[in-house]
Write a protein that holds these residues in place. Structure first.
Motif, PDB file in Angstrom:
ATOM      1  N   GLU A 236      23.616  99.767  27.051  1.00 49.64           N
ATOM      2  CA  GLU A 236      25.145  99.491  27.837  1.00 49.64           C
ATOM      3  C   GLU A 236      26.133  98.998  26.774  1.00 49.64           C
ATOM      4  O   GLU A 236      26.289  99.859  25.727  1.00 49.64           O
ATOM      5  N   GLN A 237      26.902  98.033  27.109  1.00 53.82           N
ATOM      6  CA  GLN A 237      28.274  97.798  26.059  1.00 53.82           C
ATOM      7  C   GLN A 237      27.848  96.616  25.145  1.00 53.82           C
ATOM      8  O   GLN A 237      28.496  95.620  25.023  1.00 53.82           O
ATOM      9  N   ASN A 238      26.748  96.777  24.490  1.00 53.76           N
ATOM     10  CA  ASN A 238      26.124  95.754  23.423  1.00 53.76           C
ATOM     11  C   ASN A 238      27.328  95.717  22.441  1.00 53.76           C
ATOM     12  O   ASN A 238      28.103  96.631  22.179  1.00 53.76           O
ATOM     13  N   ALA A 239      27.011  94.816  21.397  1.00 55.82           N
ATOM     14  CA  ALA A 239      28.051  94.573  20.163  1.00 55.82           C
ATOM     15  C   ALA A 239      28.236  95.752  19.319  1.00 55.82           C
ATOM     16  O   ALA A 239      29.506  96.230  19.187  1.00 55.82           O
ATOM     17  N   SER A 240      27.468  96.258  19.111  1.00 56.07           N
ATOM     18  CA  SER A 240      27.543  97.736  18.201  1.00 56.07           C
ATOM     19  C   SER A 240      27.999  98.834  18.905  1.00 56.07           C
ATOM     20  O   SER A 240      29.049  99.570  18.360  1.00 56.07           O
ATOM     21  N   THR A 241      27.393  98.894  20.217  1.00 52.12           N
ATOM     22  CA  THR A 241      28.217 100.155  21.087  1.00 52.12           C
ATOM     23  C   THR A 241      29.735  99.719  21.151  1.00 52.12           C
ATOM     24  O   THR A 241      30.549 100.639  21.383  1.00 52.12           O
ATOM     25  N   SER A 242      29.986  98.329  21.744  1.00 51.71           N
ATOM     26  CA  SER A 242      31.520  98.418  21.920  1.00 51.71           C
ATOM     27  C   SER A 242      32.206  98.361  20.547  1.00 51.71           C
ATOM     28  O   SER A 242      33.651  98.788  20.576  1.00 51.71           O
ATOM     29  N   THR A 243      31.600  98.177  19.476  1.00 46.61           N
ATOM     30  CA  THR A 243      32.242  98.341  18.028  1.00 46.61           C
ATOM     31  C   THR A 243      32.693  99.828  18.031  1.00 46.61           C
ATOM     32  O   THR A 243      33.750 100.393  17.401  1.00 46.61           O
ATOM     33  N   VAL A 244      31.510 100.581  18.300  1.00 50.66           N
ATOM     34  CA  VAL A 244      31.901 102.354  18.186  1.00 50.66           C
ATOM     35  C   VAL A 244      32.981 102.756  19.068  1.00 50.66           C
ATOM     36  O   VAL A 244      33.857 103.322  18.757  1.00 50.66           O
ATOM     37  N   ARG A 245      32.938 102.134  20.595  1.00 54.90           N
ATOM     38  CA  ARG A 245      34.025 102.433  21.556  1.00 54.90           C
ATOM     39  C   ARG A 245      35.348 102.125  20.879  1.00 54.90           C
ATOM     40  O   ARG A 245      36.346 102.707  21.069  1.00 54.90           O
ATOM     41  N   LEU A 246      35.422 100.835  20.321  1.00 53.64           N
ATOM     42  CA  LEU A 246      36.819 100.444  19.954  1.00 53.64           C
ATOM     43  C   LEU A 246      37.223 101.174  18.654  1.00 53.64           C
ATOM     44  O   LEU A 246      38.617 101.604  18.782  1.00 53.64           O
ATOM     45  N   ALA A 247      36.253 101.431  17.763  1.00 57.38           N
ATOM     46  CA  ALA A 247      36.566 102.226  16.598  1.00 57.38           C
ATOM     47  C   ALA A 247      37.248 103.455  17.410  1.00 57.38           C
ATOM     48  O   ALA A 247      38.466 104.003  16.657  1.00 57.38           O
ATOM     49  N   GLY A 248      36.175 104.115  18.024  1.00 55.01           N
ATOM     50  CA  GLY A 248      36.515 105.443  18.643  1.00 55.01           C
ATOM     51  C   GLY A 248      37.979 105.464  19.354  1.00 55.01           C
ATOM     52  O   GLY A 248      38.611 106.702  19.297  1.00 55.01           O
ATOM     53  N   SER A 249      38.431 104.224  19.987  1.00 56.51           N
ATOM     54  CA  SER A 249      39.549 104.558  20.976  1.00 56.51           C
ATOM     55  C   SER A 249      40.864 104.643  20.057  1.00 56.51           C
ATOM     56  O   SER A 249      41.789 104.987  20.555  1.00 56.51           O
ATOM     57  N   SER A 250      40.752 104.569  18.596  1.00 58.26           N
ATOM     58  CA  SER A 250      41.881 104.899  17.796  1.00 58.26           C
ATOM     59  C   SER A 250      42.021 106.189  17.399  1.00 58.26           C
ATOM     60  O   SER A 250      42.777 106.685  16.740  1.00 58.26           O
ATOM     61  N   GLY A 251      40.873 106.894  17.822  1.00 58.00           N
ATOM     62  CA  GLY A 251      40.860 108.566  17.389  1.00 58.00           C
ATOM     63  C   GLY A 251      40.113 108.667  16.345  1.00 58.00           C
ATOM     64  O   GLY A 251      40.302 109.738  15.652  1.00 58.00           O
ATOM     65  N   ALA A 252      39.289 107.690  15.831  1.00 62.10           N
ATOM     66  CA  ALA A 252      38.834 107.654  14.508  1.00 62.10           C
ATOM     67  C   ALA A 252      37.620 108.638  14.321  1.00 62.10           C
ATOM     68  O   ALA A 252      37.199 109.091  15.332  1.00 62.10           O
ATOM     69  N   ASN A 253      37.480 109.292  13.163  1.00 62.53           N
ATOM     70  CA  ASN A 253      36.152 110.015  12.946  1.00 62.53           C
ATOM     71  C   ASN A 253      35.056 109.564  13.384  1.00 62.53           C
ATOM     72  O   ASN A 253      34.592 108.557  13.159  1.00 62.53           O
ATOM     73  N   PRO A 254      34.100 110.343  14.191  1.00 60.64           N
ATOM     74  CA  PRO A 254      32.992 110.156  14.925  1.00 60.64           C
ATOM     75  C   PRO A 254      31.967 109.198  13.971  1.00 60.64           C
ATOM     76  O   PRO A 254      31.344 108.511  14.144  1.00 60.64           O
ATOM     77  N   PHE A 255      31.805 110.000  12.674  1.00 63.16           N
ATOM     78  CA  PHE A 255      30.956 109.613  11.691  1.00 63.16           C
ATOM     79  C   PHE A 255      31.403 108.198  11.337  1.00 63.16           C
ATOM     80  O   PHE A 255      30.524 107.258  10.911  1.00 63.16           O
ATOM     81  N   ALA A 256      32.473 108.062  11.009  1.00 65.17           N
ATOM     82  CA  ALA A 256      33.168 106.706  10.659  1.00 65.17           C
ATOM     83  C   ALA A 256      32.899 105.501  11.844  1.00 65.17           C
ATOM     84  O   ALA A 256      32.455 104.477  11.324  1.00 65.17           O
ATOM     85  N   CYS A 257      33.004 106.045  12.777  1.00 65.41           N
ATOM     86  CA  CYS A 257      32.754 105.080  14.198  1.00 65.41           C
ATOM     87  C   CYS A 257      31.396 104.597  14.081  1.00 65.41           C
ATOM     88  O   CYS A 257      31.193 103.369  14.202  1.00 65.41           O
ATOM     89  N   VAL A 258      30.412 105.597  13.952  1.00 70.68           N
ATOM     90  CA  VAL A 258      28.939 105.150  13.847  1.00 70.68           C
ATOM     91  C   VAL A 258      28.436 104.431  12.834  1.00 70.68           C
ATOM     92  O   VAL A 258      27.915 103.539  12.890  1.00 70.68           O
ATOM     93  N   ALA A 259      29.308 104.486  11.819  1.00 70.84           N
ATOM     94  CA  ALA A 259      29.255 103.663  10.567  1.00 70.84           C
ATOM     95  C   ALA A 259      29.568 102.256  10.711  1.00 70.84           C
ATOM     96  O   ALA A 259      28.944 101.063  10.381  1.00 70.84           O
ATOM     97  N   ALA A 260      30.597 101.998  11.614  1.00 67.95           N
ATOM     98  CA  ALA A 260      31.137 100.927  12.109  1.00 67.95           C
ATOM     99  C   ALA A 260      29.962  99.967  13.225  1.00 67.95           C
ATOM    100  O   ALA A 260      29.627  98.982  13.032  1.00 67.95           O
ATOM    101  N   GLY A 261      29.541 101.038  13.710  1.00 71.60           N
ATOM    102  CA  GLY A 261      28.262 100.490  14.710  1.00 71.60           C
ATOM    103  C   GLY A 261      27.235  99.886  13.885  1.00 71.60           C
ATOM    104  O   GLY A 261      26.647  98.985  14.173  1.00 71.60           O
ATOM    105  N   ILE A 262      26.883 100.564  12.936  1.00 72.53           N
ATOM    106  CA  ILE A 262      25.489 100.444  12.100  1.00 72.53           C
ATOM    107  C   ILE A 262      25.916  98.950  11.437  1.00 72.53           C
ATOM    108  O   ILE A 262      25.130  98.271  11.331  1.00 72.53           O
ATOM    109  N   ALA A 263      26.974  98.893  10.944  1.00 75.91           N
ATOM    110  CA  ALA A 263      27.454  97.510  10.333  1.00 75.91           C
ATOM    111  C   ALA A 263      27.331  96.455  11.146  1.00 75.91           C
ATOM    112  O   ALA A 263      26.886  95.477  11.100  1.00 75.91           O
TER     113      ALA A 263
END
Ligand code: SDX
Length: 434
Positions: A236-263
């Protein structure tokens, strides 16, 4: 206007002498939501919910959690059934596309993943910039982020075909990168993936094989690894998934969004809890020391928490923890590990905590991280690799949620507001006047 909006009476909000109607939307199951999207424009006020305990950030069809009942469904299928009857690759297909694959779909999908498991040879150079004692999660953040510099043919996120390529590349390459992070940290050469092995067996091969001898993968351990991946796939919308969604909402590169989720996942309150839980069990060391640690966990003045216990959503046993515990026993039995002292401490700690008023009243139960560390240690991983394995498995969940967000017509850049409690406007004070 959704069907449920038409049927459900609105909520009423009274602010000073104004009355406002707020639409309520019903889900297919679970809590309904009050639409506050226009609250600020109509009332000049924000909602206030630090930690988002009462905030739904999106509509989703991927995962449903009932925290009171301890239920976890992926596209409607209970996690227990997926873990027992399915495998990780078909769970990936289910999370990405919404339905369990038929035979032809599964064959095509599995072949696509298998044939993208190798990484660009240049990517190897990124590992050599790290010290050998770098935490593997630090390496994962760096190297997965670097993937955003390698695939210029799949960065137009508005193109569904390019999102599909990027999604499959990430799912295929994340085990290879995770295994490389492990090999790098122990000073062994990288091992290439083998196309004849399935996803989990291939990962164990890349982690534990060496050029000097063939080390066949134990099928019981491969099955256990595959099940562990299923248990960690999405939540569901756990902290790292919400991080990926928020990063992705700006149109960022999907690999960079997943790196943010890993962090984000790395934190001990989140995915880092599996490493912290094993370290905690090792620190407790023996059953007779458990009461002291229980007392510390209950002491408001002591920052110590029982790692692997408690959850923002589950106020009942985490259904994944039950499957994890069963898998733990299977792995220990297969490896002939009798009387693992850490398992003895974990079982006794769970028994004591589940009968202690503090944990009962606060509805604190073991979560997925409580037994995973013991299992992963038995399979042969050091504790600093545990969250890497969590990130490996969660990559499909992050990508499925990222795709759902991009495809949501109501999607906009995420931009929360605040309750400002700082200094009111004041004039600049020259240095000689301070
Ligand atoms: C994951 O969100 C997800 O879905 C995450 C996850 C996923 O799959 O993505 O499920 C994975 O992150 C699992 C959680 C792993 N983390 C841990 O095991 C770390 C230990 N757990 C705690 O840090 C805590 O329980 C959290 C972070 C998991 C939840 O924190 P909340 O929801 O903010 O709850 P809280 O900290 O406000 O705790 C409520 C009360 C507090 O006491 P009071 O202030 O009410 O007196 O319970 C206490 C806490 O002190 N409490 C604990 C405790 N967890 C909560 N006390 C002792 N030991 C604990 N583990």
């Amino acid at each position: 206007m959704t069907k449920s909006q038409q049927d459900t009476k609105p909520a009423h909000l009274q602010l000073q002498d104004e009355n406002y109607e707020l639409a309520i939307y019903e889900g297919s199951i679970g809590p309904s939501v009050i639409d506050v999207a226009r609250l600020y424009s109509e009332t000049g006020q924000f909602t206030y919910d630090p930690g988002y305990t009462s905030t739904a950030s999106c509509r989703s069809t991927i995962t449903y959690i009932d925290g009171e009942e301890g239920i976890l469904l992926h596209r409607g299928y209970p996690i227990e059934q997926l873990a027992d009857k399915g495998n990780f690759i078909e769970t990936c297909f289910l999370l990405l596309y919404g339905e369990l694959p038929n035979k032809q779909e599964l064959t095509e999908f599995e072949a696509a993943i298998t044939n993208h498991t190798m990484v660009h040879e240049q990517l190897e150079k990124f590992f050599h910039g790290f010290r050998r004692d770098a935490h593997p999660m630090a390496i994962m953040v760096g190297v997965v982020g670097a993937l955003s510099a390698f695939y210029h043919d799949s960065t137009d996120i508005s193109d569904a075909a390019q999102r599909r390529i990027a999604s499959r590349r990430l799912i295929a390459k994340i085990p290879t990168i995770a295994a490389m992070a492990y090999k790098y940290s122990i000073g062994q050469p990288f091992v290439y993936p083998r196309n004849e092995l399935d996803y989990a067996a291939n990962f164990l091969h890349m982690c534990f094989s060496v050029p000097s001898e063939e080390r066949p993968v134990n099928p019981v351990l491969a099955r256990a690894m595959d099940r562990i991946f299923i248990l960690h796939a999405d939540h569901e919308q756990n902290a790292s998934t919400s991080t990926v969604r928020l990063a992705g909402s700006s149109g960022a590169n999907p690999f960079a969004c997943v790196a943010a989720g890993i962090a984000c996942l790395w934190g001990p309150a989140h995915g880092g809890a599996n490493e912290a839980a094993l370290d905690m069990l090792a620190e407790i060391g023996s059953v007779d020391r458990i009461p002291d640690y229980i007392a510390r966990a209950k002491d408001k003045d002591d920052p110590f928490r029982l790692m692997g216990f408690g959850h923002r959503v589950y106020k009942n046993y985490d259904p994944r923890a039950r499957v994890m515990q069963k898998t733990c026993h299977e792995v220990l039995e297969e490896l002939g590990i009798k009387g693992d002292p850490l398992l003895d401490v974990a079982m006794e700690l769970e028994k004591i905590a589940l009968n202690d008023n503090y944990f009962v009243e606060k509805k604190l139960y073991p979560n997925i991280d409580f037994y995973s560390g013991i299992t992963l240690k038995a399979i042969g991983f050091p504790s600093d690799m545990f969250t890497v394995l969590f990130a490996l498995a969660r990559t499909v969940g992050w990508i499925a949620q990222w795709n759902e967000m991009i495809e949501d017509p109501s999607q906009r850049i995420g931009r929360p507001r605040q309750l400002y409690v700082g200094a009111t406007q004041r004039d600049y004070t020259p240095l000689d006047k301070r």
